[in-house]
Scaffold this motif. Sequence first.
Motif, PDB file in Angstrom:
ATOM      1  N   MET A   1       0.818  -1.191   0.000  1.00 35.11           N
ATOM      2  CA  MET A   1       0.000   0.000   0.000  1.00 35.11           C
ATOM      3  C   MET A   1       0.864   1.258   0.000  1.00 35.11           C
ATOM      4  O   MET A   1       0.656   2.136  -0.799  1.00 35.11           O
ATOM      5  N   ASP A   2       1.825   1.368   0.912  1.00 36.12           N
ATOM      6  CA  ASP A   2       2.713   2.536   0.917  1.00 36.12           C
ATOM      7  C   ASP A   2       3.852   2.291  -0.054  1.00 36.12           C
ATOM      8  O   ASP A   2       4.411   1.207  -0.128  1.00 36.12           O
ATOM      9  N   THR A   3       4.209   3.320  -0.777  1.00 34.59           N
ATOM     10  CA  THR A   3       5.328   3.249  -1.706  1.00 34.59           C
ATOM     11  C   THR A   3       6.209   4.460  -1.488  1.00 34.59           C
ATOM     12  O   THR A   3       5.858   5.376  -0.759  1.00 34.59           O
ATOM     13  N   ASP A   4       7.341   4.472  -2.164  1.00 32.99           N
ATOM     14  CA  ASP A   4       8.225   5.633  -2.083  1.00 32.99           C
ATOM     15  C   ASP A   4       7.538   6.874  -2.637  1.00 32.99           C
ATOM     16  O   ASP A   4       7.814   7.985  -2.220  1.00 32.99           O
ATOM     17  N   ARG A   8      -0.718   4.631  -1.970  1.00 33.28           N
ATOM     18  CA  ARG A   8      -1.427   4.102  -3.125  1.00 33.28           C
ATOM     19  C   ARG A   8      -2.440   3.090  -2.605  1.00 33.28           C
ATOM     20  O   ARG A   8      -2.091   2.213  -1.829  1.00 33.28           O
ATOM     21  N   ILE A   9      -3.663   3.233  -3.040  1.00 39.65           N
ATOM     22  CA  ILE A   9      -4.703   2.301  -2.601  1.00 39.65           C
ATOM     23  C   ILE A   9      -4.996   1.349  -3.753  1.00 39.65           C
ATOM     24  O   ILE A   9      -5.587   1.734  -4.762  1.00 39.65           O
ATOM     25  N   ASP A  10      -4.553   0.109  -3.595  1.00 39.65           N
ATOM     26  CA  ASP A  10      -4.770  -0.911  -4.612  1.00 39.65           C
ATOM     27  C   ASP A  10      -6.132  -1.564  -4.422  1.00 39.65           C
ATOM     28  O   ASP A  10      -6.775  -1.391  -3.380  1.00 39.65           O
ATOM     29  N   ALA A  11      -6.544  -2.339  -5.407  1.00 42.04           N
ATOM     30  CA  ALA A  11      -7.861  -2.981  -5.387  1.00 42.04           C
ATOM     31  C   ALA A  11      -8.110  -3.801  -4.112  1.00 42.04           C
ATOM     32  O   ALA A  11      -9.187  -3.689  -3.525  1.00 42.04           O
ATOM     33  N   PRO A  12      -7.165  -4.625  -3.646  1.00 36.63           N
ATOM     34  CA  PRO A  12      -7.440  -5.387  -2.416  1.00 36.63           C
ATOM     35  C   PRO A  12      -7.677  -4.495  -1.199  1.00 36.63           C
ATOM     36  O   PRO A  12      -8.531  -4.779  -0.368  1.00 36.63           O
ATOM     37  N   HIS A  13      -6.915  -3.393  -1.121  1.00 37.77           N
ATOM     38  CA  HIS A  13      -7.099  -2.459  -0.012  1.00 37.77           C
ATOM     39  C   HIS A  13      -8.456  -1.783  -0.105  1.00 37.77           C
ATOM     40  O   HIS A  13      -9.167  -1.638   0.888  1.00 37.77           O
ATOM     41  N   ARG A  14      -8.820  -1.353  -1.304  1.00 36.68           N
ATOM     42  CA  ARG A  14     -10.102  -0.679  -1.519  1.00 36.68           C
ATOM     43  C   ARG A  14     -11.261  -1.610  -1.166  1.00 36.68           C
ATOM     44  O   ARG A  14     -12.202  -1.224  -0.496  1.00 36.68           O
TER      45      ARG A  14
END
Length: 124
Positions: A1-4, A8-14
Amino acid sequence: MDTDAGLRIDAPHRELLDQILDKWSLSVLNELCERPCRFNELRRAVPRVTQKSLTATLRRLERNGVVEREIVSTRPVAVRYRITPLGKTLRHPVDVLLTWASQHMPAITAAREAFDTRTEEAEL
């Protein structure tokens, strides 16, 4: 989820957030944080929820490991729901979101009213 590059909210997180923060889940989790409850106790505690919606909500929460279902060997057999240790870890982030909403509700209300006014004027 966290990037440099940031959050970023990816589909699984959403999908997970949609399931945990939906209309009925927060009310159910709030009740289960207080004590384990049987299905009908939850229905009474969340009076506007339908039986179908409550069943679906509990299944989603159970699938995500946030709630567990326990069969109680009574006559008739009963089912009791309780929050899991994983589910208890949601309390703090949800409280933070609710505090944020409470603190910013006047600004949000003003923004909504301004938007609605602009929208109505544009339609004229």
